[in-house]
Design a protein around this motif. Structure first.
Motif, PDB file in Angstrom:
ATOM      1  N   GLU A 185       0.838  -1.201   0.000  1.00  0.00           N
ATOM      2  CA  GLU A 185       0.000   0.000   0.000  1.00  0.00           C
ATOM      3  C   GLU A 185       0.874   1.252   0.000  1.00  0.00           C
ATOM      4  O   GLU A 185       1.828   1.347   0.776  1.00  0.00           O
ATOM      5  N   ILE A 186       0.518   2.222  -0.838  1.00  0.00           N
ATOM      6  CA  ILE A 186       1.277   3.470  -0.934  1.00  0.00           C
ATOM      7  C   ILE A 186       0.301   4.635  -0.793  1.00  0.00           C
ATOM      8  O   ILE A 186      -0.639   4.773  -1.593  1.00  0.00           O
ATOM      9  N   GLY A 187       0.504   5.453   0.228  1.00  0.00           N
ATOM     10  CA  GLY A 187      -0.404   6.569   0.444  1.00  0.00           C
ATOM     11  C   GLY A 187       0.265   7.731   1.152  1.00  0.00           C
ATOM     12  O   GLY A 187       1.477   7.716   1.424  1.00  0.00           O
ATOM     13  N   SER A 188      -0.517   8.736   1.449  1.00  0.00           N
ATOM     14  CA  SER A 188      -0.044   9.892   2.198  1.00  0.00           C
ATOM     15  C   SER A 188       0.429   9.461   3.582  1.00  0.00           C
ATOM     16  O   SER A 188      -0.103   8.522   4.177  1.00  0.00           O
ATOM     17  N   ASN A 189       1.422  10.164   4.104  1.00  0.00           N
ATOM     18  CA  ASN A 189       1.918   9.861   5.448  1.00  0.00           C
ATOM     19  C   ASN A 189       0.874  10.175   6.524  1.00  0.00           C
ATOM     20  O   ASN A 189       1.007   9.760   7.662  1.00  0.00           O
ATOM     21  N   LYS A 190      -0.178  10.902   6.140  1.00  0.00           N
ATOM     22  CA  LYS A 190      -1.257  11.208   7.084  1.00  0.00           C
ATOM     23  C   LYS A 190      -2.457  10.290   6.875  1.00  0.00           C
ATOM     24  O   LYS A 190      -3.492  10.462   7.517  1.00  0.00           O
ATOM     25  N   ALA A 191      -2.293   9.312   5.970  1.00  0.00           N
ATOM     26  CA  ALA A 191      -3.355   8.336   5.729  1.00  0.00           C
ATOM     27  C   ALA A 191      -3.026   7.061   6.494  1.00  0.00           C
ATOM     28  O   ALA A 191      -2.602   6.058   5.935  1.00  0.00           O
ATOM     29  N   LYS A 192      -3.211   7.127   7.811  1.00  0.00           N
ATOM     30  CA  LYS A 192      -2.920   6.001   8.684  1.00  0.00           C
ATOM     31  C   LYS A 192      -4.154   5.690   9.518  1.00  0.00           C
ATOM     32  O   LYS A 192      -4.902   6.590   9.916  1.00  0.00           O
ATOM     33  N   LYS A 193      -4.333   4.414   9.808  1.00  0.00           N
ATOM     34  CA  LYS A 193      -5.507   4.007  10.580  1.00  0.00           C
ATOM     35  C   LYS A 193      -5.545   4.687  11.944  1.00  0.00           C
ATOM     36  O   LYS A 193      -6.617   5.038  12.441  1.00  0.00           O
ATOM     37  N   SER A 194      -4.373   4.873  12.549  1.00  0.00           N
ATOM     38  CA  SER A 194      -4.329   5.507  13.876  1.00  0.00           C
ATOM     39  C   SER A 194      -4.887   6.920  13.829  1.00  0.00           C
ATOM     40  O   SER A 194      -5.649   7.333  14.725  1.00  0.00           O
ATOM     41  N   ASN A 219      -0.531  -3.420   8.456  1.00  0.00           N
ATOM     42  CA  ASN A 219      -1.147  -2.091   8.379  1.00  0.00           C
ATOM     43  C   ASN A 219      -2.040  -1.813   9.590  1.00  0.00           C
ATOM     44  O   ASN A 219      -2.436  -0.668   9.819  1.00  0.00           O
ATOM     45  N   ASP A 220      -2.325  -2.858  10.377  1.00  0.00           N
ATOM     46  CA  ASP A 220      -3.108  -2.677  11.599  1.00  0.00           C
ATOM     47  C   ASP A 220      -2.240  -2.342  12.813  1.00  0.00           C
ATOM     48  O   ASP A 220      -2.770  -2.110  13.904  1.00  0.00           O
ATOM     49  N   ILE A 221      -0.932  -2.309  12.629  1.00  0.00           N
ATOM     50  CA  ILE A 221      -0.060  -1.848  13.718  1.00  0.00           C
ATOM     51  C   ILE A 221      -0.452  -0.420  14.090  1.00  0.00           C
ATOM     52  O   ILE A 221      -0.565  -0.075  15.270  1.00  0.00           O
ATOM     53  N   GLU A 222      -0.666   0.415  13.074  1.00  0.00           N
ATOM     54  CA  GLU A 222      -1.112   1.785  13.322  1.00  0.00           C
ATOM     55  C   GLU A 222      -2.481   1.798  13.996  1.00  0.00           C
ATOM     56  O   GLU A 222      -2.740   2.607  14.892  1.00  0.00           O
ATOM     57  N   LEU A 223      -3.360   0.914  13.577  1.00  0.00           N
ATOM     58  CA  LEU A 223      -4.691   0.833  14.182  1.00  0.00           C
ATOM     59  C   LEU A 223      -4.582   0.518  15.670  1.00  0.00           C
ATOM     60  O   LEU A 223      -5.201   1.182  16.513  1.00  0.00           O
ATOM     61  N   LEU A 224      -3.796  -0.501  16.008  1.00  0.00           N
ATOM     62  CA  LEU A 224      -3.673  -0.906  17.396  1.00  0.00           C
ATOM     63  C   LEU A 224      -3.115   0.215  18.267  1.00  0.00           C
ATOM     64  O   LEU A 224      -3.498   0.359  19.429  1.00  0.00           O
ATOM     65  N   LYS A 225      -2.235   1.029  17.712  1.00  0.00           N
ATOM     66  CA  LYS A 225      -1.624   2.127  18.471  1.00  0.00           C
ATOM     67  C   LYS A 225      -2.662   3.076  19.055  1.00  0.00           C
ATOM     68  O   LYS A 225      -2.425   3.708  20.086  1.00  0.00           O
ATOM     69  N   SER A 226      -3.805   3.188  18.397  1.00  0.00           N
ATOM     70  CA  SER A 226      -4.810   4.182  18.802  1.00  0.00           C
ATOM     71  C   SER A 226      -5.786   3.655  19.845  1.00  0.00           C
ATOM     72  O   SER A 226      -6.697   4.367  20.251  1.00  0.00           O
ATOM     73  N   GLY A 227      -5.589   2.404  20.281  1.00  0.00           N
ATOM     74  CA  GLY A 227      -6.522   1.823  21.239  1.00  0.00           C
ATOM     75  C   GLY A 227      -5.953   1.676  22.633  1.00  0.00           C
ATOM     76  O   GLY A 227      -4.750   1.488  22.815  1.00  0.00           O
ATOM     77  N   GLY A 228      -6.831   1.738  23.617  1.00  0.00           N
ATOM     78  CA  GLY A 228      -6.434   1.458  24.986  1.00  0.00           C
ATOM     79  C   GLY A 228      -6.283  -0.035  25.218  1.00  0.00           C
ATOM     80  O   GLY A 228      -5.483  -0.481  26.033  1.00  0.00           O
TER      81      GLY A 228
END
Length: 268
Positions: A185-194, A219-228
């Protein structure tokens, strides 16, 4: 433990089995029960936004969808709440890189899918996802409003890893990640799940500890970062599991449901 008020979940490999292309009755019932109890269930995916609509409808979700790895957030009425596109100059450089190396790429512009060759890769990618696509030379398109670019090779996962490493080195300004063994996947540096989850959390006044995040790929590493509470699926990658507080069962064995039962069911 804070009461969980939001679950931010990946789709493919988390609530949808890749092989079946659908979710189980247990997952569907679990999500409906969560919504009925007031927990916000948010889909956070690398998919196109339009490829999520049938899932939203089937689950009866009222929450916004975070698509394109966090590059686009739309509410249930189709209003754009957040958007971070891939810079046009970088998109053109990635297109040139793909052509020079004979690599298949999907190009996404304004939530529409374009390819230069109608091959088995795009057919397999779109199968069962309700996604139309256009075959044309990218030279005929205005390269603007690019949601993301996806490089695909279903035959060689190691090659895809090499692409990720090469592009991360050559384009440190971009967000480049594997979303499946076969997708770069290639996208903007601000296009992250977190960032997508954090945007909605701020909008709803939620604290990090009130959010459970769950996924299965890098790609879900960023997602997990945003959770408690950070949950990795049993079928998740080793890298993701290292970031998780808890590893649940596989998607085939309703790992999502089991995570909900562990962290949320007793709260209701």
């Amino acid at each position: 433990m804070s009461k969980i008020k939001m679950i931010a979940t990946d789709i493919d490999g988390t609530i949808v089995d890749w092989n079946l292309g659908d979710f189980t009755p247990n997952v569907k019932k679990c999500i409906k029960n969560l919504c009925a109890s007031g927990v916000k269930v948010v889909l956070v995916t690398g998919r196109m936004h339009c490829a999520c609509n049938h899932i939203v409808n089937e689950l009866g979700l009222e929450t916004p969808v975070v698509s394109y790895q966090g590059g686009l957030i739309k509410d249930k009425d189709g209003n754009t709440l957040y958007q971070q596109n891939l810079d046009a100059n970088y998109a053109k450089q990635i297109i040139k890189w793909a052509r020079d190396n004979d690599i298949h790429i999907n190009l996404y512009i304004d939530d529409k899918l374009y390819v230069e060759k109608d091959n088995d890769f795009v057919k397999k990618y779109t199968d069962g996802k309700f996604v139309p696509y256009t075959v044309c030379s990218f030279d005929t398109l205005e390269i603007d409003n690019v949601n993301k670019i996806l490089a695909i090779d279903y035959n060689d996962a190691e090659k895809v890893t090499r692409w990720v490493n090469e592009l991360q080195k050559n384009f440190p300004e971009l967000y480049i990640v594997k979303s499946t063994p076969f997708f770069c996947e290639i996208g903007s540096n601000k296009a992250k799940k977190s960032l997508g989850v954090e945007f909605l959390a701020k909008k709803w006044g939620l604290k990090k500890e009130e959010i459970l995040t769950i996924g299965d790929q890098n790609n879900d590493i960023e997602l997990l970062k945003s959770g408690g509470i950070k949950v990795a699926m049993g079928n998740g990658t080793p890298e993701l599991k290292e970031c998780a507080d808890f590893i649940t069962d596989t998607v085939q064995n309703d790992g999502f449901v089991k995570a909900v039962e562990k962290f949320i069911a007793q709260e209701q």
